[in-house]
Design an enzyme around this catalytic site. Structure first.
Site, mmCIF file in Angstrom:
data_model
loop_
_atom_site.group_PDB
_atom_site.id
_atom_site.type_symbol
_atom_site.label_atom_id
_atom_site.label_comp_id
_atom_site.label_asym_id
_atom_site.label_seq_id
_atom_site.Cartn_x
_atom_site.Cartn_y
_atom_site.Cartn_z
ATOM 1 N N HIS A 34 0.790 -1.136 0.037
ATOM 2 C CA HIS A 34 0.061 0.456 -0.179
ATOM 3 C C HIS A 34 1.397 0.885 0.305
ATOM 4 C CE1 HIS A 34 1.140 0.023 4.377
ATOM 5 N NE2 HIS A 34 0.761 -0.908 4.668
ATOM 6 N N HIS A 37 3.428 1.280 2.413
ATOM 7 C CA HIS A 37 5.153 0.326 1.663
ATOM 8 C C HIS A 37 5.646 1.930 0.470
ATOM 9 C CE1 HIS A 37 3.136 -3.331 2.984
ATOM 10 N NE2 HIS A 37 4.423 -3.257 4.476
ATOM 11 N N SER A 186 -1.709 -3.381 5.707
ATOM 12 C CA SER A 186 -2.386 -4.451 4.713
ATOM 13 C C SER A 186 -3.652 -4.979 5.310
ATOM 14 C CB SER A 186 -1.572 -5.669 4.680
ATOM 15 O OG SER A 186 -0.382 -5.038 3.937
#
Ligand code: PAF
Length: 305
Positions: A34, A37, A186
């Site tokens: 996402h 990251h 996540s």
């Protein structure tokens, strides 16, 4: 971009890059990437010549009743994210490649793992420390980028590197938040619409804590009990923990002391997800509060509207 699934090939490729004088930036992940990251990859890209991202859902860090089997995965979209961020190598090993023989070695970082997530997930950090130590061994000397949303994980990894003298520079990056304050994770994918709304209680209660310190509250117990009260009374939220600890060694002090970093960290079950969040803060010698609330997707500091 190259996808590598074998340890030997990864190590040889990175060794050759280092011989050519290139610096390595490493972003370890479990995939389902996402914006948080992507911010790590972007920071690695700005700082290093070659960025390598690992995508490996590590069985060792999941407890028996946790969400290993259902952990969200989307390799195609992960590859698109890595490509867009200019990543040069994605390391995507199988479980057999990472753990070819039953593990007889476990890396345990003591003390730092007793509280917070370590209390309710007693085997989690040994799983994280073991896989991170293995990944560092495979990647070799590098800058490694970790998000502060997993504050305890970063503390554990920094200590692991220091205690084992690993040739790795750990770079801490701010928690990335949605515009309304929800920390990216996540596991946010487990939230339905009402749970997504209820999940805002985590960041809201942490921001209120920062306000109360800004207004002069210094008693740690009082600050912590206000945090428990505000999070615990929020709709649809079941607290796992809500604690205020020193940032360096995750211990308790009676009051908030000048010149020390502190972390206020929460974990709670909201709908089908167990979510974590934190803010860190320091009082500078003049008593001014310096708080890290995280960042937005574009990297600018998160500011409450
Ligand atoms: O933060 C994560 O995604 C994982 O804990 C890590 C560091 C990749 C180890 O599996």
């Amino acid at each position: 971009m190259r996808i590598i699934s074998h340890v030997d090939e990864l190590s040889r490729t990175l060794e050759a890059a280092r011989r050519d004088g290139r610096s390595i930036g490493f972003v370890p992940t479990m995939g389902f990437l996402h914006a948080g990251h992507r911010a790590l990859m972007a920071q690695a890209k700005r700082a290093c010549d070659l960025v390598v991202v690992s995508i490996f859902v590590n069985p060792l860090q999941f407890g028996v009743n946790e969400d290993l089997a259902g952990y969200p995965r989307d390799f195609e979209s992960d590859i698109a994210a890595c490509t867009a961020e200019g990543v040069e190598i994605v390391f995507h090993p199988s479980v057999e490649e990472m753990y070819p023989t039953p593990m007889r070695t476990v890396v345990t970082v003591t003390g730092l793992t007793d509280r917070l997530c370590g209390a309710s997930r007693p085997t989690h950090f040994a799983g994280v420390a073991t896989v991170v130590a293995k990944l560092f061994g495979m990647v070799g000397p590098c800058d490694a980028f970790f998000g502060k949303k997993d504050y305890q994980q970063v503390a554990v990894v920094k200590r692991l590197v220091r205690d084992l003298s690993l040739p790795v520079n750990v770079v801490e990056c701010p928690t990335v938040r949605e515009d309304d304050g929800l920390a990216m994770s996540s596991r946010n994918t487990y939230l339905d619409v009402p749970a997504r709304q209820n999940a805002l209680a985590l960041s809201r209660s942490l921001f209120a804590l920062v306000d109360s310190i800004g207004a002069g509250e210094r008693n740690r117990l009082q600050i912590e009990s206000d945090l428990v009260q505000s999070l615990g009374s929020s709709q649809g939220v079941t607290i796992d923990y809500a604690e205020v600890l020193t940032g360096d060694d995750l211990t308790i002090t009676e009051s908030i002391e000048v010149g020390r970093e502190y972390v206020a960290a929460v974990a709670a079950r909201v709908g089908a997800a167990r979510l974590i969040d934190n803010v860190s803060f320091t009082l500078d010698p003049s008593g001014k509060l310096l708080a890290d609330l995280g960042a937005l997707r574009d990297g600018l500091p998160f500011v409450r509207s």
